[in-house]
Design an enzyme around this catalytic site. Sequence first.
Site, PDB file in Angstrom:
ATOM      1  N   CYS A 133       7.148  -4.497  -4.375  1.00  0.00           N
ATOM      2  CA  CYS A 133       8.011  -3.576  -3.625  1.00  0.00           C
ATOM      3  C   CYS A 133       9.473  -3.978  -3.711  1.00  0.00           C
ATOM      4  CB  CYS A 133       7.578  -3.523  -2.169  1.00  0.00           C
ATOM      5  SG  CYS A 133       5.928  -2.870  -1.967  1.00  0.00           S
ATOM      6  N   HIS A 170      13.002  -1.636   2.980  1.00  0.00           N
ATOM      7  CA  HIS A 170      11.766  -1.210   2.326  1.00  0.00           C
ATOM      8  C   HIS A 170      10.882  -0.539   3.371  1.00  0.00           C
ATOM      9  CE1 HIS A 170       8.198  -1.000   0.030  1.00  0.00           C
ATOM     10  NE2 HIS A 170       7.574  -1.960   0.682  1.00  0.00           N
ATOM     11  N   ASN A 225       4.705   4.373   1.816  1.00  0.00           N
ATOM     12  CA  ASN A 225       5.253   3.252   1.036  1.00  0.00           C
ATOM     13  C   ASN A 225       5.174   3.613  -0.453  1.00  0.00           C
ATOM     14  OD1 ASN A 225       5.781   0.870  -0.285  1.00  0.00           O
ATOM     15  ND2 ASN A 225       4.416  -0.389   0.973  1.00  0.00           N
TER      16      ASN A 225
HETATM   17  O1  UT7 Z   1       4.871  -3.046   0.716  1.00  0.00           O
HETATM   18  C1  UT7 Z   1       4.150  -4.195   0.402  1.00  0.00           C
HETATM   19  C2  UT7 Z   1       4.020  -5.033   1.585  1.00  0.00           C
HETATM   20  N1  UT7 Z   1       2.967  -4.537   2.437  1.00  0.00           N
HETATM   21  C3  UT7 Z   1       3.138  -4.510   3.747  1.00  0.00           C
HETATM   22  O2  UT7 Z   1       4.196  -4.826   4.227  1.00  0.00           O
HETATM   23  C4  UT7 Z   1       1.939  -4.199   4.622  1.00  0.00           C
HETATM   24  C5  UT7 Z   1       1.885  -5.153   5.775  1.00  0.00           C
HETATM   25  N2  UT7 Z   1       0.716  -4.941   6.644  1.00  0.00           N
HETATM   26  C6  UT7 Z   1       0.606  -3.871   7.455  1.00  0.00           C
HETATM   27  O3  UT7 Z   1       1.443  -2.999   7.462  1.00  0.00           O
HETATM   28  C7  UT7 Z   1      -0.563  -3.848   8.411  1.00  0.00           C
HETATM   29  O4  UT7 Z   1      -1.200  -5.093   8.432  1.00  0.00           O
HETATM   30  C8  UT7 Z   1      -1.606  -2.748   8.088  1.00  0.00           C
HETATM   31  C9  UT7 Z   1      -0.996  -1.385   8.352  1.00  0.00           C
HETATM   32  C10 UT7 Z   1      -2.050  -2.866   6.648  1.00  0.00           C
HETATM   33  C11 UT7 Z   1      -2.826  -2.901   9.002  1.00  0.00           C
HETATM   34  O5  UT7 Z   1      -2.424  -2.864  10.363  1.00  0.00           O
HETATM   35  P1  UT7 Z   1      -2.914  -3.988  11.373  1.00  0.00           P
HETATM   36  O6  UT7 Z   1      -2.317  -3.683  12.668  1.00  0.00           O
HETATM   37  O7  UT7 Z   1      -2.586  -5.335  10.770  1.00  0.00           O
HETATM   38  O8  UT7 Z   1      -4.461  -3.731  11.437  1.00  0.00           O
HETATM   39  P2  UT7 Z   1      -5.663  -4.728  11.085  1.00  0.00           P
HETATM   40  O9  UT7 Z   1      -5.816  -4.876   9.617  1.00  0.00           O
HETATM   41  O10 UT7 Z   1      -5.551  -5.974  11.903  1.00  0.00           O
HETATM   42  O11 UT7 Z   1      -6.898  -3.918  11.624  1.00  0.00           O
HETATM   43  C12 UT7 Z   1      -7.068  -3.650  13.038  1.00  0.00           C
HETATM   44  C13 UT7 Z   1      -8.298  -2.785  13.251  1.00  0.00           C
HETATM   45  C14 UT7 Z   1      -9.523  -3.282  12.516  1.00  0.00           C
HETATM   46  O12 UT7 Z   1     -10.666  -2.993  13.315  1.00  0.00           O
HETATM   47  P3  UT7 Z   1     -11.338  -4.125  14.233  1.00  0.00           P
HETATM   48  O13 UT7 Z   1     -11.754  -5.198  13.264  1.00  0.00           O
HETATM   49  O14 UT7 Z   1     -10.272  -4.568  15.175  1.00  0.00           O
HETATM   50  O15 UT7 Z   1     -12.463  -3.396  14.875  1.00  0.00           O
HETATM   51  C15 UT7 Z   1      -9.573  -2.442  11.276  1.00  0.00           C
HETATM   52  O16 UT7 Z   1     -10.896  -2.304  10.775  1.00  0.00           O
HETATM   53  O17 UT7 Z   1      -8.042  -1.482  12.724  1.00  0.00           O
HETATM   54  C16 UT7 Z   1      -9.069  -1.131  11.790  1.00  0.00           C
HETATM   55  N3  UT7 Z   1      -8.495  -0.277  10.780  1.00  0.00           N
HETATM   56  C17 UT7 Z   1      -8.386   1.054  10.906  1.00  0.00           C
HETATM   57  N4  UT7 Z   1      -8.763   1.892  11.890  1.00  0.00           N
HETATM   58  C18 UT7 Z   1      -8.500   3.199  11.717  1.00  0.00           C
HETATM   59  C19 UT7 Z   1      -7.947  -0.641   9.586  1.00  0.00           C
HETATM   60  N5  UT7 Z   1      -7.502   0.438   8.939  1.00  0.00           N
HETATM   61  C20 UT7 Z   1      -7.756   1.507   9.739  1.00  0.00           C
HETATM   62  C21 UT7 Z   1      -7.525   2.884   9.627  1.00  0.00           C
HETATM   63  N6  UT7 Z   1      -7.906   3.681  10.619  1.00  0.00           N
HETATM   64  N7  UT7 Z   1      -6.907   3.424   8.543  1.00  0.00           N
END
Ligand code: UT7
Length: 328
Positions: free
Chosen positions: A113, A253, A283
Amino acid sequence: MRAAITGIGGYVPDYILTNDELSRMVDTNDDWIMTRIGIKERRILKEKEKGSSDLGVEAVKELLAKTNTTPDEIDFLICATVTPDMQFPATANIISDKAGIKNAFSFDLNAGCSGFLYALNTAAKYIESGTHKKVIVIGAEKMSSIVDYTDRSTCPIFGDGAGAVLLEPTNDDTGIIDTITQVDGMGRKHLHQKAGGSLKPASHETVDAREHFIYQEGQPVFKYAVSNMADASVKMMKRHNIAPEELAWLVPHQANMRIIEATARRMGINREQVMINIQRYGNTTAATLPLCLWEWEKQLNKGDNLILATFGAGFTWGSMYVKWSYDG
Ligand code: UT7
């Protein structure tokens, strides 16, 4: 002599992939995506026979038209992308051909990115050294070609698009003033594409294991993104004694609204000073920064202080201080 951005072009495909449509593809919903990422919709290049070069060339054509530049005048072109049309030749070469650019050399640059910021920094050195006079820097991505639309943790994030800027020499006090770029290759374990390179060439097994898609461990990437993008931006402000009220725009970004807000908070600036279009485009990897500049061009004035900030796969990150060179 400095390198100045003297024009911007952009392009996004027509098809809008909404959160509602995504929620019919995987187990997700608009509320989760808006709260955790801040994306309402993203653009998708639907035509199967088109790749990132087709997005990039549209941005370049608009750029040439807007700046009254002929393809023959361009002497160098870089395309930042993680979704090249093919492994080789470079997508930059393909864009040059499609745009009728014959008097230039061109290559791709992959810094995740951060690709656009790295490419802008690279191109600026050619201008500053006096060897090149009209350089195009592009960020172009067909992210939908490597997104797994059965993986709810990554498929809401990414979108397709391209932006391009023209760089020219300037002798006034505007242009690209300073850049901070950094890499930590240890971060690769958290964000990569497992197969399709020389380490693990494509095979039936890699396809079956869905290893040609984006692999991301969201939480560590989030943590490093917040701290590194903010650190690089704050360091740039301190280095040039830019008070928060003296900054016209942060151009961050667009990976996650929460990362953007945390960076702005650390810099002590208001939301009105931040370019944000993640709601509409998601993104677009190397295309996020030029797409922001493209959309905000009319609001930019000569002498405005801008800080561009980025973080991405590698890990790569950085910031750039630009004194804007023309009234939009
Ligand atoms: O550009 C390149 C660099 N990339 C980035 O900067 C991305 C950085 N990371 C992020 O933006 C975030 O970590 C994400 C958006 C990818 C994920 O958000 P998060 O708040 O870190 O969520 P998480 O991965 O900790 O997941 C929390 C919960 C999980 O469920 P449990 O285990 O708590 O029951 C996931 O299974 O949310 C669940 N989950 C979803 N639920 C509904 C993950 N994806 C989804 C979804 N819809 N799409």
